[in-house]
Design an enzyme around this catalytic site. Sequence first.
Site, mmCIF file in Angstrom:
data_model
loop_
_atom_site.group_PDB
_atom_site.id
_atom_site.type_symbol
_atom_site.label_atom_id
_atom_site.label_comp_id
_atom_site.label_asym_id
_atom_site.label_seq_id
_atom_site.Cartn_x
_atom_site.Cartn_y
_atom_site.Cartn_z
ATOM 1 N N GLU A 135 4.842 -5.011 7.288
ATOM 2 C CA GLU A 135 4.068 -4.008 8.029
ATOM 3 C C GLU A 135 4.552 -3.826 9.463
ATOM 4 O OE1 GLU A 135 2.755 -6.377 6.081
ATOM 5 O OE2 GLU A 135 1.099 -5.546 4.900
ATOM 6 N N ALA A 180 0.873 -1.166 0.000
ATOM 7 C CA ALA A 180 0.000 0.000 0.000
ATOM 8 C C ALA A 180 0.912 1.218 0.000
ATOM 9 C CB ALA A 180 -0.889 -0.019 1.236
ATOM 10 N N GLU A 182 -0.338 -9.376 -0.493
ATOM 11 C CA GLU A 182 -1.758 -9.674 -0.240
ATOM 12 C C GLU A 182 -2.578 -9.625 -1.529
ATOM 13 O OE1 GLU A 182 -1.728 -6.599 2.793
ATOM 14 O OE2 GLU A 182 -2.339 -8.081 4.283
ATOM 15 N N GLY A 202 0.771 -5.005 1.029
ATOM 16 C CA GLY A 202 -0.411 -5.108 0.181
ATOM 17 C C GLY A 202 -0.112 -5.771 -1.163
HETATM 18 C C1 HXC Z 1 5.018 4.427 -1.073
HETATM 19 C C2 HXC Z 1 6.936 3.514 -1.935
HETATM 20 C C3 HXC Z 1 6.597 2.246 -1.403
HETATM 21 C C4 HXC Z 1 5.369 2.134 -0.683
HETATM 22 C C5 HXC Z 1 8.484 2.070 -2.415
HETATM 23 N N1 HXC Z 1 8.112 3.357 -2.547
HETATM 24 N N2 HXC Z 1 7.583 1.382 -1.728
HETATM 25 N N3 HXC Z 1 6.154 4.595 -1.763
HETATM 26 N N4 HXC Z 1 4.626 3.260 -0.537
HETATM 27 N N5 HXC Z 1 4.943 0.988 -0.177
HETATM 28 C C6 HXC Z 1 8.831 4.433 -3.239
HETATM 29 C C7 HXC Z 1 10.001 4.915 -2.449
HETATM 30 O O1 HXC Z 1 9.595 5.818 -1.476
HETATM 31 C C8 HXC Z 1 10.843 5.543 -3.523
HETATM 32 O O2 HXC Z 1 10.300 6.814 -3.836
HETATM 33 C C9 HXC Z 1 10.608 4.646 -4.727
HETATM 34 O O3 HXC Z 1 9.385 3.953 -4.449
HETATM 35 C C10 HXC Z 1 11.702 3.623 -4.911
HETATM 36 O O4 HXC Z 1 11.868 2.924 -3.674
HETATM 37 P P1 HXC Z 1 13.304 2.739 -2.947
HETATM 38 O O5 HXC Z 1 12.998 2.465 -1.520
HETATM 39 O O6 HXC Z 1 14.190 3.871 -3.278
HETATM 40 O O7 HXC Z 1 13.830 1.442 -3.709
HETATM 41 P P2 HXC Z 1 14.837 0.325 -3.137
HETATM 42 O O8 HXC Z 1 15.953 0.987 -2.367
HETATM 43 O O9 HXC Z 1 15.162 -0.512 -4.310
HETATM 44 O O10 HXC Z 1 13.995 -0.512 -2.083
HETATM 45 C C11 HXC Z 1 12.881 -1.295 -2.503
HETATM 46 C C12 HXC Z 1 12.005 -1.699 -1.280
HETATM 47 C C13 HXC Z 1 11.635 -0.455 -0.475
HETATM 48 C C14 HXC Z 1 12.792 -2.690 -0.409
HETATM 49 C C15 HXC Z 1 10.784 -2.424 -1.853
HETATM 50 O O11 HXC Z 1 11.078 0.525 -1.383
HETATM 51 C C16 HXC Z 1 10.623 -0.706 0.598
HETATM 52 O O12 HXC Z 1 10.939 -1.236 1.658
HETATM 53 N N6 HXC Z 1 9.351 -0.283 0.361
HETATM 54 C C17 HXC Z 1 8.298 -0.385 1.361
HETATM 55 C C18 HXC Z 1 7.821 -1.802 1.487
HETATM 56 C C19 HXC Z 1 6.713 -1.895 2.557
HETATM 57 O O13 HXC Z 1 6.931 -1.564 3.718
HETATM 58 N N7 HXC Z 1 5.532 -2.324 2.135
HETATM 59 C C20 HXC Z 1 4.399 -2.470 3.030
HETATM 60 C C21 HXC Z 1 3.602 -1.227 2.993
HETATM 61 S S1 HXC Z 1 2.283 -1.287 4.184
HETATM 62 P P3 HXC Z 1 11.229 8.120 -4.039
HETATM 63 O O14 HXC Z 1 10.228 9.217 -4.221
HETATM 64 O O15 HXC Z 1 12.079 8.232 -2.826
HETATM 65 O O16 HXC Z 1 12.004 7.789 -5.273
HETATM 66 C C22 HXC Z 1 1.078 -2.164 3.445
HETATM 67 C C23 HXC Z 1 -0.179 -2.331 4.229
HETATM 68 C C24 HXC Z 1 -1.173 -3.150 3.459
HETATM 69 O O17 HXC Z 1 1.208 -2.638 2.382
HETATM 70 C C25 HXC Z 1 -2.556 -2.881 3.886
HETATM 71 C C26 HXC Z 1 -3.547 -3.543 2.984
HETATM 72 C C27 HXC Z 1 -3.520 -3.067 1.598
#
Ligand code: HXC
Length: 260
Positions: free
Chosen positions: A132, A66, A112, A109
């Site tokens: 998460e 998400a 999921e 997400g």
């Molecule tokens: C918003 C995101 C994002 C996310 C990545 N980005 N994941 N933005 N929400 N979930 C954005 C980053 O901010 C960044 O933007 C760009 O995408 C590239 O990501 P990087 O982090 O620079 O890439 P990298 O270093 O290769 O790392 C990849 C990654 C990391 C390991 C996947 O991006 C990451 O940990 N993302 C979050 C994963 C996460 O926590 N997901 C769960 C979310 S909570 P900029 O602008 O800086 O370039 C969830 C709840 C679900 O899903 C609820 C039900 C739907």
Amino acid sequence: PNYEYIITSRPEPNVLLIQLNRPKALNALCSPLFKELNQALKDADRDDSVGAMVLTGSEKAFAAGADIKEMKDKQFADVYKNRFLGDWADMTKIGKPIIAAVSGYALGGGCELALMCDIILASPTAKFGQPEINLGVIPGGGGSQRLAQLIGKSRAMEVVLTGRMFTAQEADKWGMISRVVGEGEGQVVKDAIAMAKEISEKSQIAVQAAKEVVNEAYETTLTEGLKYERRIFHGLFATNDQKEGMAAFAEKRKANFTHS
Ligand code: HXC
């Protein structure tokens, strides 16, 4: 239709391919993206020319979750009152099969979302996870429940409590996905499209009935599920496709299903 966050195409006449297209954010599932995705799936479900769908992302990310930036300032009052994620599981109401073709990150997400599809094929590069816990929350799109059902308690607990990523090979060994496809860019999408094409050539009534009854196994007891299966099985004897399918077998020819 003109979408901003997804790309739809017909790699085969009866297969719809939906590609998540928010590459700069690793396909983070912002609300408008999700709205478009649900719309495309609903339209395809009503379109007689679509027999099966494939959902994919990019080589780098199926979807990184998400949209954290969209969520970060939300308050309980907003999320509750406005039913945040209220439409999240709409795609589980789709009658036609949806195959997830996963490359790269499928996190939160994103994982999921793959779990709500009917079949998951993964590239060797796929990395699944429910991170998460690292954001101070828990899975909110079904991950805790679907993973517990699919991969078992200890593994579900491990991935949900530590937030660690797991590989395509682990997902395969744990029974979460159908298989890991061969290496090579785009291979997972090619294999998913071939599978969708094969499914789209069957009787679409039987296909939807089959999806419905398999899903019932996750909702009910064995006794009730078996009864449900038998009722639907009996019902298919009212279709032209049952007559055609069985006649074709007896006449040693290929069935020509009319989806009627
Ligand atoms: C918003 C995101 C994002 C996310 C990545 N980005 N994941 N933005 N929400 N979930 C954005 C980053 O901010 C960044 O933007 C760009 O995408 C590239 O990501 P990087 O982090 O620079 O890439 P990298 O270093 O290769 O790392 C990849 C990654 C990391 C390991 C996947 O991006 C990451 O940990 N993302 C979050 C994963 C996460 O926590 N997901 C769960 C979310 S909570 P900029 O602008 O800086 O370039 C969830 C709840 C679900 O899903 C609820 C039900 C739907």
